[in-house]
Design a protein around this motif. Structure first.
Motif, PDB file in Angstrom:
ATOM      1  N   TRP A  20       3.205  -2.585   5.906  1.00  0.00           N
ATOM      2  CA  TRP A  20       4.083  -3.022   4.779  1.00  0.00           C
ATOM      3  C   TRP A  20       4.383  -4.228   4.405  1.00  0.00           C
ATOM      4  O   TRP A  20       4.755  -5.016   3.527  1.00  0.00           O
ATOM      5  CB  TRP A  20       5.456  -2.316   4.187  1.00  0.00           C
ATOM      6  N   ALA A  53      -1.470   0.845   2.515  1.00  0.00           N
ATOM      7  CA  ALA A  53       0.799   1.520   3.596  1.00  0.00           C
ATOM      8  C   ALA A  53       0.196   2.856   2.346  1.00  0.00           C
ATOM      9  O   ALA A  53       0.908   3.123   3.553  1.00  0.00           O
ATOM     10  CB  ALA A  53       1.454  -0.371   2.644  1.00  0.00           C
ATOM     11  N   PRO A 134       7.776  -3.435  -2.308  1.00  0.00           N
ATOM     12  CA  PRO A 134       7.257  -3.651  -1.451  1.00  0.00           C
ATOM     13  C   PRO A 134       8.098  -4.395  -0.143  1.00  0.00           C
ATOM     14  O   PRO A 134       7.786  -4.067   1.126  1.00  0.00           O
ATOM     15  CB  PRO A 134       6.301  -4.127  -1.088  1.00  0.00           C
TER      16      PRO A 134
END
Length: 699
Positions: A20, A53, A134
């Motif tokens: 991430w 991710a 994010p």
């Protein structure tokens, strides 16, 4: 299955943060591209780490479903909050806002790909809803990694509130920062480079200083007091009526509940002081260099210069006297604990609980009458993780008054890991090479397997059908013939195996030392290949049922629930994988309080990643069942119960031996990292303490 799933979940937790973080960085770089071509290319690049991710997050959720099949307790704490409260909201926001924007930008077609990106497009790309999710997911990934350092079993609502507030605060800061950058872009006002650098350096100093301060605080807070009582833990009365909780070490006393303040000292709970012993032994602890069969050298600590120590044989009903003398170097104290023997509490040999450890030049005499029979063993219970490893242990065989299964050959196989001049070596006793012995066809052979190391071991018997006739020294009722099974023993466990010698060779092998073992044959030269590929022996359905005083449907006075877990942190000033019971490490683990005559039930739940052989001193536990399924074969009476990852094992015992009894994982390295508690009778006190002038240290 649980161990593999838990390992995958751990790996996913470690990789989620960098995944991430990369996704956040690439997403943040996308709005800064100067031309449409470069912005479109960066959008495509950013979609890759974001997709990876997201896949890792989905895989983590799948592992939770698999873990939940073993019971909600295996997912309902740190894992629940760090993923569902901290990570998942950001992931959902990423899917709803960031991914569609990146996908749209990646497909954008402009008349002039090399033209500068218009300001309104840059502003739209830098929108908080595009760049913040994010980044917040990266924080959630960090939380999933940090859960390894978080104590388990916190209050549900406290944990929910704490994780929610922290996540909301971080989200607010990220949104504020994104909007501030967006405003600077719109107005054309940029922070001077020197000022920006100063802000970043200042923030780094604050963060590093905070981390260093927290580490220093954790190290200092983790150090155990120089002296403290074994009775320090919080009293757990197992849902029954409370009585007295004594803490007599250092001359102080604490009482809870009703009842009088007087108690019985462990010094009063001793074996017979008078009478001529039926068997008398003398054991002297001394250092000695010992050569194993291969020639490897061990800097051993021995009883009577032997490793293992002398094999002690007594008979049920004997009054036994053992004099321990300490001739170890320096100021190294020592004790002897009689593993699996329900001795009076004052004879149990636990430094700081039932006696002071014996200093060099001093001696201590144990006296007790054995009221049981079977395979037992003895070892030091002072700094046991070091002293047992170095050789302070031996076999103790208690013959029944009436021998119902006489044998021609009776051998003790004490499997041990030795630290030698050539590294760690697994051996049977002091033999780390294959040993060949004679046995004639038709002879009856009893092999007493014992695991004297902490890790779980697997044994095999090849070349003959055999029976498992005893578990932890207690006879199995009507055992049946086995072949091709792996015999699994946790640390401290014993298992008796009997067979009738055939015409061909028979081999006994420890999987930890596959090139060693014992081969029996008529000429003493036999050869047979070890086979360790078979399925594990299941004692829960072996043999025939038999009526017992206790059972699953008994009316229990106490009901304890003990959850085993692990988390990274400092313990007594040292960083490691702390081993917890109900979220605590010794001496803050629960003190199981009980009254004489009570019937107690204990549920062991292992949601860690390692085996825990739980050893209760002074009592034998009847194993009721595992993972919700009742034991269906011969009654399983054990002093050490192996609880493997993902297992729930339920046991019961009767409180018929007053004292303060150690109850701990018999992997002594787990004990050293906190997996120790005590069973204390409500009217018993101890004058001894951990530390003190002799340096009592029982693990």
């Amino acid at each position: 299955m649980y161990a593999a799933t838990s390992g995958i979940e751990l790996g996913l937790g470690i990789f989620l943060f960098p995944a991430w973080l990369i996704a956040a960085v690439t997403t943040s770089l996308q709005p800064g591209r100067r031309t449409a071509r470069r912005m479109r290319r960066m959008s495509r690049i950013a979609l890759v780490p974001v997709s990876v991710a997201l896949l890792l997050t989905a895989a983590r959720l799948v592992t939770y479903g698999l873990l939940a099949r073993h019971g909600w307790v295996f997912v309902g704490d740190r894992r629940l909050f760090t993923t569902f409260v901290t990570l998942l909201p950001a992931v959902i926001a990423t899917v709803v806002w960031t991914v569609p924007w990146l996908a749209s930008a990646a497909r954008t077609r402009l008349p002039d790909p090399d033209a500068p990106v218009p300001l309104d497009e840059q502003v739209r790309a830098r929108s908080a809803r595009h760049v913040v999710p994010p980044r917040l997911a990266a924080f959630g990934g960090f939380a999933c990694l940090a859960q390894l350092f978080l104590p388990p079993d916190r209050s549900f609502w406290i944990s929910l509130g704490a994780h929610g507030l922290v996540t909301a605060a971080v989200a607010g800061l990220l949104v504020w920062g994104a909007k501030a950058r967006l405003q600077r872009l719109s107005t054309g006002l940029e922070i001077p480079r020197r000022r920006a650098l100063a802000i970043r350096l200042g923030a780094a100093v604050v963060v590093l200083g905070t981390v260093a301060g927290l580490v220093d605080h954790e190290i200092a807070g983790s150090r155990l007091p120089h002296t403290f009582s074994m009775m320090k833990g919080e009293a757990d009365w197992g849902g029954g009526p409370a009585g007295q909780h004594h803490d007599m070490a250092g001359g102080h006393h604490m009482a809870t509940g009703a009842g009088g303040a007087d108690g019985v000292s462990v010094d009063e709970l001793r074996g017979p002081r008078s009478g001529t012993p039926d068997r008398r032994f003398s054991l002297t602890a001394r250092a000695k260099k010992v050569k194993l069969a291969s020639g490897r050298t061990v800097d051993a600590w021995t009883y009577n210069g032997q490793v293992p120590g002398p094999r002690l044989r007594v008979t049920e009903g004997d009054l036994v006297e053992i004099k321990l003398r300490n001739e170890l170097p320096g100021k190294t104290p020592v004790t002897i604990h009689w593993h699996g023997v329900d001795v009076p509490n004052g004879e149990d040999g636990v430094a700081g609980a039932t006696q002071d450890a014996v200093l060099p030049g001093k001696s201590f005499t144990y006296r007790f009458r054995v009221q049981e029979s079977g395979t037992r063993w003895y070892h030091s219970h002072q700094a046991a993780s070091e002293q047992v490893d170095r050789g302070l242990f031996g076999a103790l065989i208690i013959e029944p008054k009436k021998q119902t299964r006489p044998v021609d050959k009776d051998v003790s196989v004490l499997a041990h890991d030795w630290q030698t001049d050539k590294g760690t070596v697994s051996a049977i006793g002091a033999s780390d090479e294959l040993e060949r012995r004679r046995a004639q066809p038709g002879e009856k052979v009893r092999v007493r397997l014992a695991n004297t190391s902490g890790g779980t071991r697997e044994f095999a018997v090849d070349g003959v059908p055999y029976k498992v006739t005893a578990l932890d020294g207690t006879d199995v009722h009507k055992p049946t013939a086995l072949k091709g099974k792996k015999l699994v023993l946790g640390g401290g466990n014993r298992m008796d195996v009997e067979f009738t010698m055939p015409d061909g060779p028979v081999r006994v092998t420890d999987a930890g030392a596959p090139d060693a073992g014992i081969v029996y044959s008529p000429d003493g030269k036999g050869k047979v290949k070890a086979d360790l590929s078979g399925p594990a022996f299941d004692p829960y359905g072996y043999g025939s049922p038999k009526r017992t005083e206790l059972g699953p449907d008994s009316d229990f006075d106490r009901d304890y629930k003990l959850v085993f877990d692990e988390w990274l942190g400092f313990y007594d000033g040292t960083f490691g994988m702390k081993q917890t019971i109900n979220g605590h490490v010794f001496p803050d683990t629960p003190m199981l309080m009980i009254k004489e005559g009570d019937l107690a039930r204990v549920t062991f739940i292992n949601r860690g990643s390692e085996d825990h052989p739980m050893h209760l001193h002074g009592h034998h536990m009847l194993v009721l069942g595992k993972n919700g399924k009742r034991a269906s074969g011969s009654p399983i009476w054990q002093d050490t119960v192996l609880v493997r990852p993902g297992e729930k094992v339920q046991v019961a015992f009767k409180a018929d031996n007053p004292g303060i009894w150690m109850d701990h994982c018999h992997n002594f390295w787990h004990s050293k990292l906190g997996m120790v508690m005590h069973l204390a009778y409500d009217n018993v006190t101890t004058p001894y303490e951990i530390g003190g002038p002799v340096g009592n240290k029982p693990e």
